[in-house]
Each structure stands twice: as C-alpha cells, then as structure tokens.
Design an enzyme around this catalytic site. Structure first.
Site, PDB file in Angstrom:
ATOM      1  N   GLY A 191      13.852   5.839   7.068  1.00 13.98           N
ATOM      2  CA  GLY A 191      13.373   5.806   6.027  1.00 13.98           C
ATOM      3  C   GLY A 191      12.679   4.123   6.041  1.00 13.98           C
ATOM      4  N   CYS A 221       7.423   1.493   5.201  1.00 17.96           N
ATOM      5  CA  CYS A 221       6.735   2.203   6.001  1.00 17.96           C
ATOM      6  C   CYS A 221       6.258   2.817   6.929  1.00 17.96           C
ATOM      7  CB  CYS A 221       6.759   0.455   7.015  1.00 17.96           C
ATOM      8  SG  CYS A 221       7.156  -1.393   6.264  1.00 17.96           S
ATOM      9  N   PHE A 245       3.247  -6.903  12.075  1.00 17.19           N
ATOM     10  CA  PHE A 245       4.282  -5.842  12.457  1.00 17.19           C
ATOM     11  C   PHE A 245       5.815  -6.882  12.383  1.00 17.19           C
ATOM     12  CE2 PHE A 245       0.218  -6.185  14.697  1.00 17.19           C
ATOM     13  CZ  PHE A 245      -0.311  -4.866  15.006  1.00 17.19           C
ATOM     14  N   THR A 253       0.786  -1.450  -0.184  1.00 19.34           N
ATOM     15  CA  THR A 253       0.321   0.139  -0.058  1.00 19.34           C
ATOM     16  C   THR A 253       1.183   1.431  -0.564  1.00 19.34           C
ATOM     17  OG1 THR A 253      -0.173   0.409   2.419  1.00 19.34           O
ATOM     18  CG2 THR A 253      -1.756  -1.206   0.946  1.00 19.34           C
ATOM     19  N   LYS A 296      18.440   0.186   6.351  1.00 22.73           N
ATOM     20  CA  LYS A 296      18.277   0.490   7.616  1.00 22.73           C
ATOM     21  C   LYS A 296      19.628  -0.963   7.687  1.00 22.73           C
ATOM     22  CE  LYS A 296      14.900  -2.622   9.132  1.00 22.73           C
ATOM     23  NZ  LYS A 296      14.238  -3.007  10.313  1.00 22.73           N
TER      24      LYS A 296
HETATM   25  C1  UGA Z   1       8.332  -1.054  10.892  1.00 30.68           C
HETATM   26  C2  UGA Z   1       8.141  -1.225  12.417  1.00 30.68           C
HETATM   27  O1  UGA Z   1       8.953  -0.990  12.905  1.00 30.68           O
HETATM   28  C3  UGA Z   1       7.627  -2.723  12.206  1.00 30.68           C
HETATM   29  O2  UGA Z   1       6.814  -2.968  13.461  1.00 30.68           O
HETATM   30  C4  UGA Z   1       6.328  -2.773  11.169  1.00 30.68           C
HETATM   31  O3  UGA Z   1       6.237  -4.341  10.946  1.00 30.68           O
HETATM   32  C5  UGA Z   1       7.039  -2.083   9.714  1.00 30.68           C
HETATM   33  O4  UGA Z   1       7.819  -1.453   9.986  1.00 30.68           O
HETATM   34  C6  UGA Z   1       6.145  -2.517   8.751  1.00 30.68           C
HETATM   35  O5  UGA Z   1       5.756  -1.922   8.844  1.00 30.68           O
HETATM   36  O6  UGA Z   1       5.524  -3.303   7.831  1.00 30.68           O
HETATM   37  P1  UGA Z   1      11.127  -1.459   9.126  1.00 30.68           P
HETATM   38  O7  UGA Z   1      10.205  -0.474   8.272  1.00 30.68           O
HETATM   39  O8  UGA Z   1      11.483  -2.999   9.178  1.00 30.68           O
HETATM   40  O9  UGA Z   1       9.393  -1.650  10.198  1.00 30.68           O
HETATM   41  O10 UGA Z   1      12.185  -1.014   9.775  1.00 30.68           O
HETATM   42  P2  UGA Z   1      12.416  -0.158  11.668  1.00 30.68           P
HETATM   43  O11 UGA Z   1      13.133  -1.401  12.474  1.00 30.68           O
HETATM   44  O12 UGA Z   1      11.321   0.311  12.319  1.00 30.68           O
HETATM   45  O13 UGA Z   1      13.217   1.118  11.363  1.00 30.68           O
HETATM   46  C7  UGA Z   1      12.491   2.198  10.453  1.00 30.68           C
HETATM   47  C8  UGA Z   1      13.888   3.352  10.333  1.00 30.68           C
HETATM   48  O14 UGA Z   1      14.091   4.253  11.226  1.00 30.68           O
HETATM   49  C9  UGA Z   1      15.281   2.930   9.214  1.00 30.68           C
HETATM   50  O15 UGA Z   1      15.347   3.788   8.679  1.00 30.68           O
HETATM   51  C10 UGA Z   1      16.067   3.323  11.002  1.00 30.68           C
HETATM   52  O16 UGA Z   1      17.396   3.191  10.877  1.00 30.68           O
HETATM   53  C11 UGA Z   1      15.017   4.152  11.874  1.00 30.68           C
HETATM   54  N1  UGA Z   1      15.574   3.975  13.163  1.00 30.68           N
HETATM   55  C12 UGA Z   1      15.110   3.000  13.666  1.00 30.68           C
HETATM   56  C13 UGA Z   1      16.369   5.483  13.631  1.00 30.68           C
HETATM   57  O17 UGA Z   1      16.473   6.256  13.243  1.00 30.68           O
HETATM   58  N2  UGA Z   1      16.410   5.268  15.405  1.00 30.68           N
HETATM   59  C14 UGA Z   1      16.156   4.257  15.671  1.00 30.68           C
HETATM   60  O18 UGA Z   1      16.120   3.929  16.794  1.00 30.68           O
HETATM   61  C15 UGA Z   1      15.540   2.931  15.119  1.00 30.68           C
END
Ligand code: UGA
Length: 439
Positions: free
Chosen positions: A261, A264, A149, A85, A327
């Site tokens: 980024g 999601c 999630f 989506t 990431k």
């Molecule tokens: C995120 C959510 O964490 C999941 O629970 C969810 O299921 C998923 O989106 C989704 O909607 O499908 P994801 O996009 O894989 O998961 O990545 P995250 O681990 O959440 O990280 C997102 C971004 O935040 C990355 O760019 C990461 O570098 C950044 N980030 C994360 C930070 O800048 N600081 C932090 O402390 C943690």
C-alpha cells in the site's frame, strides 16, 4: 551552495534538512502554512524515525529556513521539485498539477545558470516538457531529473546514504553544466563512490517507475505463491526463505502477506500503465494489472480468513486490528491495506477496534467511522479475534501469554507473517496467516 526545495512533504522536508547536513544553505517552500510553521518550530509534521533530530540539528546551524513564499527561493543555484504526484481521481494517470504549479511559480525567480532538479515521480516525458517551458521563459536556466528512492521509515538514512544517484540531464554541454552542479550538491555522497547513472531525461524518469514496478511485482509474485500455498498446504514463508537463498532472487521484498500500500507503489504502477497506454505501448505493462489484482485480492482474502476463523460470520464479532499505517515506522495511511481490511470487516458487521503506535490520529481523521484505541490491549479487550495487519516491532514482540488474558478468544490472524507462530500456538492461540497452514 544555496538550494531551494519546493514542496516540504515527506520527500522535500527530509531532503531539505539532509542538504543542510551536507553543508548547504537551504530554503524549503510549501504552500501549507501549518506545515511550514511546524518545520520552522523544529517539529516534524509526520512520523519518521530520526527526522526530528536531523531537523533540529539543521535549524540550529542557521542554514535552514522554511517559507510559504516562493520568492524566498530566489538566488538558489539548484531548485529541487519535491511536490506530490498523486493518482488522478477516477483514472490511473498521475496528477501533475502540483508539479506544473511549482514550476510555474519558480519561473518568477529563476535565473539563467540555475537548475530545476525534479525529484517527484513523474510520467516519462514530463522533464522534456518542463525543460521546453523553462528554457522558453528563462533562457539559460536548466532542468534535470534526479529521482529519489527513499523508503518511508528509512527516509533520513536513504537520503544521506543512497545506494545510487540518478541524473537525467539535458543533451549537449548543458548536460555537463547540470551534472557538475548536482555533483557539487551531493559532493560527500559522490566522494564515497556511490554509483551514479548520468543519463537522459526519459531514462531517469523510467528508472524510478521501473524500480517501483519491480518491487511491486516481487511482492505480488510471492503473494501469488501464497495463494498457491493455501491451495496446496505448502508454507509460503519457508518457500520465500528457500528461493531467497538464490542471490539472483534475493530474500528482500519477498514477504508474503497483505500486500503493498502507501503513497507510492500502488499509484506508481497505475500511472506507469496509463503512460504506456498513451505511448501506444500498453501491452508491455499489462502484467502490472495482474500485479495490482493479486495485491488487492490479498485484502479480500484476509476478510474471508477472518470470517472463517470466526465460525463463518462476522456479524457482531469483536475484532481487534493491530496496525493502521501502510507499513511500520510510519504514520502514513495512504492506501493502507490494514485500514482497508478494517473498514471491510466493519461494513460486514464486525465490531472493529483499530490501534497503531503512530497512525491513530491520521486514521481517525481519514476514517472517522472506525473506532480507534490507544493500545493493543485496549483494542483487543474481549475480542473474538486479533488481526495483526502492520508488522510494528511492538506487535511482533507482544507476549502471547499475557495478551491472551485480554481477549475473549485466542484467535490471531497474522496478516504480515510477522509473529512467532510457535510461541503463539504454545500460548493457546489459534494461529492463521496468509499462505501458511493453520497453526
Ligand atoms: C517505496 C520504495 O520502496 C522506495 O524505494 C521509493 O522511493 C518509494 O516507494 C517512493 O516511490 O517514494 P515506500 O512506499 O516507503 O517505498 O514503502 P516500501 O518499503 O516499498 O513498502 C511498500 C509496501 O509494500 C508496504 O505496504 C509494505 O508493507 C509492502 N511490502 C514490502 C510487502 O508487502 N512485502 C514486502 O516484502 C515488502
């Protein structure tokens, strides 16, 4: 049970293989022939630790198949919707065309008593609309919303060991029927005592967007503190450690740096704002606009910091960018802060070379004007500055002494507050990071 999974991207492919691991017979359906061919050949079409092993194991049981023909979904008791989506072009709202097309195609095979279980992240109200459509065309077929999630990089673990199950169910006895079927799907997970929230459609849909909004807010909160740290000389990493000791706050998702980024968080908070506007409740989410602003400002600040470190001008300066994925442990470059910064630096005259352990191919395809290298050493050859923009283990563990031999000048910008500042400064590097004093 016999299960179908419609949409075999990140979410669907991992879900399909995981459902086999739970004992079911599964067919994954996707319109992308190349993807289906790769999955049938036990090749992961994307980088995800542990996924290829799981896929091979699942295929070897003979209980997993992939197809481009939705007719192969016939006879499944539960049909999981796992299509994307994305954000609509030119607006904040979510583009539901893939969800609508998937449901439309399923109508041809759907039978009374079967459940369409949505996993895609959708604007609140979508499940009810689809339930009307499905119930109108195939009386007795049900819709449930069962948000996912999983995090990229931990997709297998998160699918097989989720921290909660959320079911959005139809009202009345149909709700009980759908709940029993979903409990059967997740039987080993339910048996472990995994917390379960059985609720209405709207709550289940909102759980997902609320969770991602909270996570985005937490990241932008600490990044706002990083801006203040820069203004005051305080240290955001120590600040995060200290406030994180309070259980009510918690240290996770308090890593300041280049911000969030991916496919999601950015689009989910925007779609949530758009939906709130449609519902006349936009005031409730205006803070998310600020969350988005703070996040995007970090990228601009990173470019400024690079200019500062490079004596006030980027023109002709050689810059190595370590990291292209949004990431670590992913090859996903959707809305990647690292590539966004790399492109800005290049546009402003720097000579940029980007590297990444997994995302170089995707990077080259989507950003053909950027120069990519296979290794950090190659990217950093004669560099005037090195920017670490995705915190891969390989970069965190670089030996600053040996790596210092490659570059023209030892200047490192730690975009993720992930390096050992003391070790790098001891090796003669000028160390700069967002929200921290110069080292
Ligand atoms: C995120 C959510 O964490 C999941 O629970 C969810 O299921 C998923 O989106 C989704 O909607 O499908 P994801 O996009 O894989 O998961 O990545 P995250 O681990 O959440 O990280 C997102 C971004 O935040 C990355 O760019 C990461 O570098 C950044 N980030 C994360 C930070 O800048 N600081 C932090 O402390 C943690």
């Amino acid at each position: 049970m016999r299960i179908s999974v419609i949409g075999c991207g990140y979410l669907g492919a991992v879900h399909a293989a995981s459902m086999v691991e739970l004992g079911h017979e599964v067919v994954g359906v996707d319109v992308d022939e190349k993807r289906v061919a790769a999955l049938c050949a036990a090749r992961a079409p994307f980088y995800e630790p542990g996924f290829e092993d799981l896929l091979q194991r699942a295929l070897a049981t003979g209980r997993l198949g992939f197809s481009t023909d939705v007719a192969d979904a016939a006879g499944a008791q539960v049909h999981f919707l796992c299509v994307g989506t994305p954000q609509k072009h030119g607006e904040y709202a979510a583009d539901l065309r893939y969800v609508d097309a998937a449901v439309e195609s399923l109508l041809a095979v759907l039978q009374p008593g079967e459940v369409v279980a949505g996993k895609s992240t959708v604007p609140v109200g979508t499940a009810a609309r689809l339930a009307d459509l499905v119930g109108g065309k195939v009386p007795g077929a049900l819709v449930a919303w069962n948000p996912e999630f999983l995090r990229e990089g931990f997709a297998v673990q998160d699918t097989l060991h989720p921290d909660r199950l959320v079911y959005g169910l139809p009202a009345g006895p149909d709700g009980g029927t759908a709940e029993r079927l979903l409990d059967e799907v997740y039987a080993p997970i339910v048996a472990r005592g995994t917390p379960k929230v059985a609720t209405d459609y709207a709550t289940a849909e909102m759980v997902k967007t609320a969770a991602n909004s909270f996570l985005a807010t937490k990241i932008s909160f600490i990044n706002a503190m990083a801006e203040l740290c820069e203004a005051t000389g305080a240290d955001v990493k120590q600040l995060a450690d200290a406030i994180g000791h309070d259980d009510r706050i918690g240290r996770r998702f308090l890593n300041a740096g280049l911000g969030f980024g991916g496919g999601c968080l950015p689009k989910d908070i925007r779609a949530f704002m758009a939906r709130a506007g449609e519902l006349g409740a936009d005031q409730a989410l205006t803070f998310l606009r600020e969350v988005d602003n703070i996040n995007m400002r970090r990228r601009i600040r990173m470019v400024e910091l690079a200019r500062e470190v490079l004596d006030g001008s980027l023109l002709g300066k050689r810059v190595a960018v370590l990291g292209a994925a949004f990431k670590p442990d992913s090859d996903d470059i959707r809305d990647s802060p690292a590539l966004n910064v790399a492109a800005q630096l290049q546009l402003q005259g720097a000579v940029v070379r980007v590297t990444d352990p997994a995302a170089v191919d995707n990077g080259r395809r989507e950003w053909p004007h950027l120069d990519f290298a296979a290794t950090p050493e190659e990217a950093a050859e004669r560099a005037n500055a090195v920017l670490v923009l995705t915190e891969w283990r390989q970069y965190r563990e670089l030996d600053p002494v040996a790596f210092g031999e490659v570059v023209a000048s030892r200047r490192v910008l730690d975009g993720r507050n992930a390096l050992d500042r003391e070790a790098w400064t001891a090796a003669g590097w000028t160390y700069r990071a967002l929200g921290r004093r110069a080292g």
